[in-house]
Scaffold this motif. Sequence first.
Motif, mmCIF file in Angstrom:
data_model
loop_
_atom_site.group_PDB
_atom_site.id
_atom_site.type_symbol
_atom_site.label_atom_id
_atom_site.label_comp_id
_atom_site.label_asym_id
_atom_site.label_seq_id
_atom_site.Cartn_x
_atom_site.Cartn_y
_atom_site.Cartn_z
ATOM 1 N N PHE A 196 25.833 37.997 -5.601
ATOM 2 C CA PHE A 196 26.342 36.913 -6.442
ATOM 3 C C PHE A 196 26.196 35.576 -5.722
ATOM 4 N N ASP B 112 22.701 34.479 -5.983
ATOM 5 C CA ASP B 112 22.440 33.847 -7.288
ATOM 6 C C ASP B 112 22.663 32.339 -7.200
ATOM 7 N N TYR C 298 20.273 29.120 -7.395
ATOM 8 C CA TYR C 298 20.570 28.178 -8.482
ATOM 9 C C TYR C 298 20.650 26.742 -7.966
ATOM 10 N N LYS D 166 21.092 44.306 -11.371
ATOM 11 C CA LYS D 166 22.295 44.055 -12.175
ATOM 12 C C LYS D 166 22.506 45.115 -13.244
ATOM 13 N N MET E 299 32.975 37.612 -11.854
ATOM 14 C CA MET E 299 31.689 37.843 -11.199
ATOM 15 C C MET E 299 30.880 38.887 -11.963
ATOM 16 N N PHE F 46 29.277 37.454 -15.041
ATOM 17 C CA PHE F 46 28.041 36.730 -14.732
ATOM 18 C C PHE F 46 26.890 37.697 -14.468
ATOM 19 N N GLN F 47 27.177 38.802 -13.819
ATOM 20 C CA GLN F 47 26.111 39.710 -13.397
ATOM 21 C C GLN F 47 25.656 40.667 -14.493
ATOM 22 N N GLN G 293 35.203 32.603 -18.858
ATOM 23 C CA GLN G 293 33.772 32.907 -18.658
ATOM 24 C C GLN G 293 32.898 31.872 -19.359
ATOM 25 N N LEU H 100 30.305 29.227 -17.611
ATOM 26 C CA LEU H 100 28.898 29.269 -18.020
ATOM 27 C C LEU H 100 28.433 27.903 -18.533
ATOM 28 N N TRP I 158 20.045 28.084 -15.002
ATOM 29 C CA TRP I 158 21.138 28.817 -15.671
ATOM 30 C C TRP I 158 20.585 29.946 -16.532
ATOM 31 N N PHE J 184 21.120 33.488 -14.664
ATOM 32 C CA PHE J 184 22.357 34.067 -15.199
ATOM 33 C C PHE J 184 22.213 34.616 -16.621
ATOM 34 N N MET K 154 22.271 38.626 -17.941
ATOM 35 C CA MET K 154 23.473 39.015 -18.681
ATOM 36 C C MET K 154 23.107 39.722 -19.977
#
Length: 290
Positions: free
Chosen positions: A43, A46, A50, A70, A98, A101-102, A178, A182, A193, A197, A201
């Motif tokens: 994470f 990530d 990013y 993931k 977390m 997000f994953q 969340q 985001l 993004w 992410f 997802m």
Amino acid sequence: NRTNTCESEYFYTIPYIFLFFFLMQIFHHKADILPITLFVLYFIADFILYFSSSSLTLILIYLAISIIIKGFIGAWNHHHQHVLTFISPLLNRMLEIMYGFQTGIIGYAWVLHHNLGHHLHYMDQSLDESAWKSPSGKVYSALEYTWIVTMTAYPRCWRVSAKFPQIRKKFVMMAIIQLVLLTIILIYKPLEWALIFLVPMITGIFLWVYTTYSHHSGLETDDPYAASYNIRSKWYNIFSGNLGYHTAHHLKWNMHWSKLPEFHREIESKIDEKFYRNYDPLHLPESKTA
């Protein structure tokens, strides 16, 4: 000099000793320490990518790897919702953010759709939130099942939550948190993004649902020892946290994943050989039975 060296080596081990005892105090089960540490590090990776990467090629390579990794993390999100990872409620909520997000599956979604839905109804296809059969009696293909269960997942969470108003409040709270997080990272770097992410997802939910098709499809029975397929594969069970012992998991869904192999051995004699499968990510017909 040798004495000084030994003393120096001992001094540097002290922080690790304190770290070990600290981790033992925050986890319910020490078996969770290694996988959770790896997922947290991933994470962090990530966000490093990013914030720092300007290479689209690197991000696309990372995306391809992330989709696979993931996908497996989804199994551990599942485990956490059955048996909470941390003693602290705050740490559990942070872990769920977390995982959201994953994997695309937010806090309390598993509880509603899976624990209070599928686990109560998996032997009744008219009620099962992860039904492998249509209302007309048609057995879905793996792709049909994946599309239907994925697209109805959050609406079904909401429907189940009507019976559990306190959990509904927590579910809504986690959804808001969340979405806010985001949105913040979307505004700052939209492309990163999406690739780091959002895409994992979305694909994470689809891939996770796809892998669950082989757990129960075609098994219509009121016998819990004949209602699930099991996978003996060592590597599948390492990466999925023993989900291959699926009959055991459904008999004791509040049992920690690390204890499932032992419980499986206790009930193994009650499970017919035909309820074992090879691990087959493509769900090919010839691989249905071990």
